[in-house]
Design a protein around this motif. Sequence first.
Motif, PDB file in Angstrom:
ATOM      1  N   ARG A 107     -10.344 -10.155  -6.329  1.00 36.06           N
ATOM      2  CA  ARG A 107      -9.132 -10.626  -5.659  1.00 36.06           C
ATOM      3  C   ARG A 107      -7.957  -9.967  -6.370  1.00 36.06           C
ATOM      4  NH1 ARG A 107      -8.494 -14.843  -2.549  1.00 36.06           N
ATOM      5  NH2 ARG A 107     -10.300 -15.884  -3.434  1.00 36.06           N
ATOM      6  N   VAL A 108      -7.178  -9.210  -5.603  1.00 35.67           N
ATOM      7  CA  VAL A 108      -6.060  -8.447  -6.152  1.00 35.67           C
ATOM      8  C   VAL A 108      -4.768  -9.004  -5.563  1.00 35.67           C
ATOM      9  CG1 VAL A 108      -5.121  -6.130  -6.443  1.00 35.67           C
ATOM     10  CG2 VAL A 108      -7.581  -6.426  -6.201  1.00 35.67           C
ATOM     11  N   THR A 109      -3.803  -9.325  -6.440  1.00 41.62           N
ATOM     12  CA  THR A 109      -2.529  -9.909  -6.028  1.00 41.62           C
ATOM     13  C   THR A 109      -1.390  -9.070  -6.596  1.00 41.62           C
ATOM     14  OG1 THR A 109      -3.546 -12.091  -6.143  1.00 41.62           O
ATOM     15  CG2 THR A 109      -1.141 -12.014  -6.024  1.00 41.62           C
ATOM     16  N   LEU A 110      -0.397  -8.778  -5.762  1.00 38.44           N
ATOM     17  CA  LEU A 110       0.790  -8.047  -6.213  1.00 38.44           C
ATOM     18  C   LEU A 110       1.758  -9.025  -6.867  1.00 38.44           C
ATOM     19  CD1 LEU A 110       2.171  -5.246  -6.207  1.00 38.44           C
ATOM     20  CD2 LEU A 110       3.313  -5.938  -4.108  1.00 38.44           C
ATOM     21  N   VAL A 111       2.032  -8.824  -8.164  1.00 39.24           N
ATOM     22  CA  VAL A 111       2.897  -9.755  -8.887  1.00 39.24           C
ATOM     23  C   VAL A 111       4.222  -9.118  -9.299  1.00 39.24           C
ATOM     24  CG1 VAL A 111       1.021 -11.207  -9.719  1.00 39.24           C
ATOM     25  CG2 VAL A 111       1.750  -9.248 -11.076  1.00 39.24           C
ATOM     26  N   ARG A 112       4.383  -7.804  -9.130  1.00 39.98           N
ATOM     27  CA  ARG A 112       5.653  -7.138  -9.414  1.00 39.98           C
ATOM     28  C   ARG A 112       6.059  -6.334  -8.194  1.00 39.98           C
ATOM     29  NH1 ARG A 112       6.185  -4.643 -15.262  1.00 39.98           N
ATOM     30  NH2 ARG A 112       8.310  -4.681 -14.519  1.00 39.98           N
ATOM     31  N   SER A 113       7.344  -6.162  -8.001  1.00 43.84           N
ATOM     32  CA  SER A 113       7.896  -5.542  -6.803  1.00 43.84           C
ATOM     33  C   SER A 113       7.575  -4.052  -6.713  1.00 43.84           C
ATOM     34  CB  SER A 113       9.419  -5.727  -6.793  1.00 43.84           C
ATOM     35  OG  SER A 113       9.987  -5.036  -5.713  1.00 43.84           O
ATOM     36  N   LEU A 114       7.512  -3.555  -5.487  1.00 44.79           N
ATOM     37  CA  LEU A 114       7.303  -2.130  -5.237  1.00 44.79           C
ATOM     38  C   LEU A 114       8.611  -1.345  -5.237  1.00 44.79           C
ATOM     39  CD1 LEU A 114       4.694  -2.280  -2.349  1.00 44.79           C
ATOM     40  CD2 LEU A 114       4.304  -1.538  -4.690  1.00 44.79           C
ATOM     41  N   SER A 115       9.734  -2.030  -5.309  1.00 42.19           N
ATOM     42  CA  SER A 115      11.033  -1.362  -5.266  1.00 42.19           C
ATOM     43  C   SER A 115      11.201  -0.411  -6.444  1.00 42.19           C
ATOM     44  CB  SER A 115      12.164  -2.386  -5.309  1.00 42.19           C
ATOM     45  OG  SER A 115      12.102  -3.213  -4.180  1.00 42.19           O
TER      46      SER A 115
ATOM     47  N   VAL B  28      -5.533  -9.869  -1.634  1.00 48.46           N
ATOM     48  CA  VAL B  28      -6.606  -9.332  -0.812  1.00 48.46           C
ATOM     49  C   VAL B  28      -7.884  -9.355  -1.641  1.00 48.46           C
ATOM     50  CG1 VAL B  28      -5.161  -7.858   0.634  1.00 48.46           C
ATOM     51  CG2 VAL B  28      -6.091  -6.966  -1.484  1.00 48.46           C
ATOM     52  N   VAL B  29      -9.014  -9.434  -0.953  1.00 47.60           N
ATOM     53  CA  VAL B  29     -10.308  -9.358  -1.613  1.00 47.60           C
ATOM     54  C   VAL B  29     -10.905  -8.004  -1.266  1.00 47.60           C
ATOM     55  CG1 VAL B  29     -12.607 -10.381  -1.769  1.00 47.60           C
ATOM     56  CG2 VAL B  29     -10.607 -11.849  -1.510  1.00 47.60           C
ATOM     57  N   VAL B  30     -11.211  -7.218  -2.293  1.00 47.93           N
ATOM     58  CA  VAL B  30     -11.781  -5.884  -2.098  1.00 47.93           C
ATOM     59  C   VAL B  30     -13.099  -5.805  -2.844  1.00 47.93           C
ATOM     60  CG1 VAL B  30      -9.549  -4.747  -1.786  1.00 47.93           C
ATOM     61  CG2 VAL B  30     -10.526  -4.923  -4.068  1.00 47.93           C
ATOM     62  N   THR B  31     -13.978  -4.909  -2.395  1.00 49.70           N
ATOM     63  CA  THR B  31     -15.239  -4.700  -3.098  1.00 49.70           C
ATOM     64  C   THR B  31     -14.988  -3.885  -4.356  1.00 49.70           C
ATOM     65  OG1 THR B  31     -15.672  -2.762  -1.739  1.00 49.70           O
ATOM     66  CG2 THR B  31     -16.668  -4.823  -1.023  1.00 49.70           C
ATOM     67  N   ASP B  32     -15.815  -4.103  -5.348  1.00 50.58           N
ATOM     68  CA  ASP B  32     -15.665  -3.444  -6.641  1.00 50.58           C
ATOM     69  C   ASP B  32     -16.341  -2.078  -6.579  1.00 50.58           C
ATOM     70  OD1 ASP B  32     -15.161  -2.856  -9.235  1.00 50.58           O
ATOM     71  OD2 ASP B  32     -16.503  -4.349 -10.087  1.00 50.58           O
ATOM     72  N   THR B  33     -15.613  -1.084  -6.070  1.00 50.59           N
ATOM     73  CA  THR B  33     -16.123   0.282  -5.995  1.00 50.59           C
ATOM     74  C   THR B  33     -15.314   1.162  -6.944  1.00 50.59           C
ATOM     75  OG1 THR B  33     -14.599   0.884  -4.227  1.00 50.59           O
ATOM     76  CG2 THR B  33     -16.745  -0.019  -3.548  1.00 50.59           C
ATOM     77  N   PRO B  34     -15.836   2.313  -7.327  1.00 50.65           N
ATOM     78  CA  PRO B  34     -15.065   3.215  -8.186  1.00 50.65           C
ATOM     79  C   PRO B  34     -13.731   3.626  -7.571  1.00 50.65           C
ATOM     80  CG  PRO B  34     -17.352   3.899  -8.132  1.00 50.65           C
ATOM     81  CD  PRO B  34     -17.195   2.798  -7.115  1.00 50.65           C
ATOM     82  N   GLU B  35     -13.681   3.778  -6.255  1.00 51.82           N
ATOM     83  CA  GLU B  35     -12.434   4.156  -5.580  1.00 51.82           C
ATOM     84  C   GLU B  35     -11.388   3.060  -5.714  1.00 51.82           C
ATOM     85  OE1 GLU B  35     -15.879   6.272  -3.827  1.00 51.82           O
ATOM     86  OE2 GLU B  35     -15.446   4.159  -4.109  1.00 51.82           O
ATOM     87  N   ASN B  36     -11.791   1.818  -5.448  1.00 52.57           N
ATOM     88  CA  ASN B  36     -10.856   0.699  -5.579  1.00 52.57           C
ATOM     89  C   ASN B  36     -10.462   0.481  -7.028  1.00 52.57           C
ATOM     90  OD1 ASN B  36     -10.712   0.184  -2.853  1.00 52.57           O
ATOM     91  ND2 ASN B  36     -12.349  -1.321  -2.883  1.00 52.57           N
TER      92      ASN B  36
END
Length: 62
Positions: free
Chosen positions: A8-16, A38-46
């Motif tokens: 589970r990946v969460t954005l905690v700082r702004s993209l600005s 978002v929930v993503v699979t644990d792949t080398p790309e991610n």
Amino acid sequence: MAKNKQLRVTLVRSLSGRVARHRACVSGLGIRRMHHSVVVTDTPENRGMINKVSYMLSVEEV
């Protein structure tokens, strides 16, 4: 790595004001706005995208 491990990946700082490649990594993970998770699979790309922008993310195993 386990076969179907999820993160589970969460954005905690702004993209600005961030580098364009870092913004691209965040959108590539499917994150749209601050505090969006978002929930993503644990792949080398991610993992590579997560490692590049780890200073902006909160990551936990699901």
